[in-house]
Design an enzyme around this catalytic site. Sequence first.
Site, short mmCIF file in Angstrom:
data_model
loop_
_atom_site.label_atom_id
_atom_site.label_comp_id
_atom_site.label_asym_id
_atom_site.label_seq_id
_atom_site.Cartn_x
_atom_site.Cartn_y
_atom_site.Cartn_z
N ASP A 1 -3.34 -8.43 -5.25
CA ASP A 1 -3.68 -9.49 -4.31
C ASP A 1 -3.82 -10.84 -5.00
O ASP A 1 -3.49 -11.87 -4.42
CB ASP A 1 -4.97 -9.14 -3.56
CG ASP A 1 -4.68 -8.17 -2.43
OD1 ASP A 1 -3.72 -8.44 -1.68
OD2 ASP A 1 -5.37 -7.15 -2.32
N HIS B 1 0.83 -1.20 0.00
CA HIS B 1 0.00 0.00 0.00
C HIS B 1 0.86 1.25 0.00
O HIS B 1 0.54 2.25 -0.65
CB HIS B 1 -0.93 -0.04 1.21
CG HIS B 1 -2.08 0.89 1.06
ND1 HIS B 1 -2.89 0.89 -0.04
CD2 HIS B 1 -2.53 1.88 1.86
CE1 HIS B 1 -3.80 1.82 0.09
NE2 HIS B 1 -3.60 2.44 1.23
N CYS C 1 -7.45 -3.37 -12.31
CA CYS C 1 -7.11 -2.14 -11.58
C CYS C 1 -5.88 -2.32 -10.69
O CYS C 1 -5.48 -1.41 -9.99
CB CYS C 1 -8.30 -1.64 -10.75
SG CYS C 1 -8.75 -2.76 -9.43
N GLU D 1 -9.70 -10.94 -6.77
CA GLU D 1 -8.32 -10.84 -6.27
C GLU D 1 -7.94 -12.02 -5.39
O GLU D 1 -6.90 -12.01 -4.74
CB GLU D 1 -8.09 -9.51 -5.55
CG GLU D 1 -9.10 -9.14 -4.49
CD GLU D 1 -8.88 -7.75 -3.91
OE1 GLU D 1 -7.85 -7.11 -4.18
OE2 GLU D 1 -9.77 -7.30 -3.15
C1 PEP Z 1 -5.24 -5.25 -6.02
O1 PEP Z 1 -5.19 -6.05 -5.08
O2 PEP Z 1 -4.73 -5.47 -7.14
C2 PEP Z 1 -5.91 -3.95 -5.85
C3 PEP Z 1 -6.11 -3.14 -6.87
O3 PEP Z 1 -6.31 -3.62 -4.60
P1 PEP Z 1 -5.30 -3.06 -3.46
O4 PEP Z 1 -3.97 -2.84 -4.10
O5 PEP Z 1 -5.91 -1.83 -2.95
O6 PEP Z 1 -5.30 -4.18 -2.47
MG MG Z 2 -6.43 -5.79 -3.36
#
Ligand code: PEP
Ligand code: MG
Length: 575
Positions: free
Chosen positions: A463, A198, A510, A439
């Site tokens: 994920d 993150h 995404c 995910e």
């Molecule tokens: C992901 O897991 O690819 C995603 C877009 O969500 P985050 O990175 O916020 O966990």
């Molecule tokens: Mg994620």
Amino acid sequence: MNVEKIYQGTADKVLRGIPASSGIVLGRAVVLRNEIFVDTHKTIQNEEIESEIKRFDIAKKNLVAEFEESISHIPPNAKDLKAILQADLMMVEDKFMYDSIIKFIKELHTAEAALVIVFDQSKQLLKHSTDELFRERVTELDNILKRFIIHLSKGEKLSEISENTIIIAQSLTPSELLKLIEKKVTAIVTEVGGITSHLAILTRSYSIPAIISLKNATHEISANDEIILDGYTGHLFINPDLTLYKFYREKQKRIAEHIKELGELIGLPCKTKDEKPIQLWCNANNIDDVKNAKIVSSPGLGLVRTESLILSLNRIPTEKEQYDYYKTIADTAYPMTVTLRAFDIGSDKYADNLLIHEDNPALGLRGIRYLLAKKDEFKIQLRAILKASKHKNIRLMLPMITSLEEVIQTKKLLEECKLELLNEDETFDHDMLVGIMIETPAAALIADDLSKICDFFSLGTNDLTQYCLAADRTNESLSEFFNSFHPGVLRLMEFTVNAAHKNNIPVAVCGEMASHPLATSFLIGMGVDELSVAPSLFLEVKEKILDSSFKQCQKNVSKILKTAMLKDIYQSMDV
Ligand code: PEP
Ligand code: MG
């Protein structure tokens, strides 16, 4: 010019980590060390007593808040954990302890020294207790002391940081990063972290050049060292000579020119050379991202990480605060479609005051699991999102789905919220679309069933990679295993796209893979309907799309999906 050759002998030291957010920065280092070594002989002056007590009081207040938040988020079945944390909190708030610490500060000890002296006294008492339970509390006391001192030193260090500095830290929590951004620091280096952690995502979102996973950085670099940070290659040069300095000034100039050229792509239709239109959208972690998405003319927001609001407030926001936030995003973005993802907290996304104590948080109560375990909190978010949906440009997305039941339960809650709002005469979008993140491998494997009850999918490749490959996305020593191009991940993605298209729902990507330069053509060729990327990378990806041939991308995908070895996949990726 070859950088590897240039730097030999041209800087005191050359270090290399993982480039997490691009950009070149030349500046001075500020090193944040997390060590809790305390000099108990260090003293303060008489006139400093008052400010020292105040400093201690602030640290205590923050630590109490941290404990209270942690306790409020312990699941009902973890009674033992709750009891331990409540006992710790009692210790932090203990009046006798407080008075003793203040007494030592008044005797001219620093707050840290006073803490160590008082905690040492308590530890001695406990160590000699006949009760085993009391003796076990000694380790707990050490933990509390450590957290206390970290609060004392961090508050001090973060507030002292001046603008235009390069921060070198062992690790940073998302809320610490936000504080540093407020301080207008120019670049970040951490010793830990993975490319999709993150923290790394946030540095990209704020366009702050960053290098992560740079081993021993806080010991290799000294305060005030002059630094060149290359956020493209992960190189960090300490006290460079003039030649290297000039080379990087030139590189900075060339990059600025390229960024200017990219600006010319704004407004051009986003399609491949053979005229296949591609939906390229933006991810948003904050209002600035929404504004930047508008600047680059993004047609939509494919992922709004609403948990950023929790991370910046360090607590769960009220319904009014959430409504205001979502409404500002929806209004600013209008007429763009805005995909608000329900809070994805847990794992590496936690606020300092909201620690959810789990031994294995990535496999714990995160995302939809947390939300469904706290239905009252979840309903507050659903109500706030519905209320902000008046202009019909919001869609809801659910994180960390592993089963149909989770979607069904959420839809039931959503219907309850709609009924409540109807009774309160609120207007909202009755037909707001509900989609999910794919995910987890489980979600990908049941995508056919899920697509019958969802309006859209979005592949969270960060994920999906972590859970498919059993490789912690935040663990820097696993970077060799954490690879979104692994055939297992690619095949789960293809499986998902086929299932979704069979049931006539669209699929987005995404995760960070959507903006990986090697992945663009693969994703287009696989038939992904939408790519959603950080606004700072939008034009780079657009440039890549304009330069691709859809037919060629399709041809390559079938070849790649039959390939089992990573090195062969890489070779075929870039068409
Ligand atoms: C992901 O897991 O690819 C995603 C877009 O969500 P985050 O990175 O916020 O966990
Ligand atoms: Mg994620």
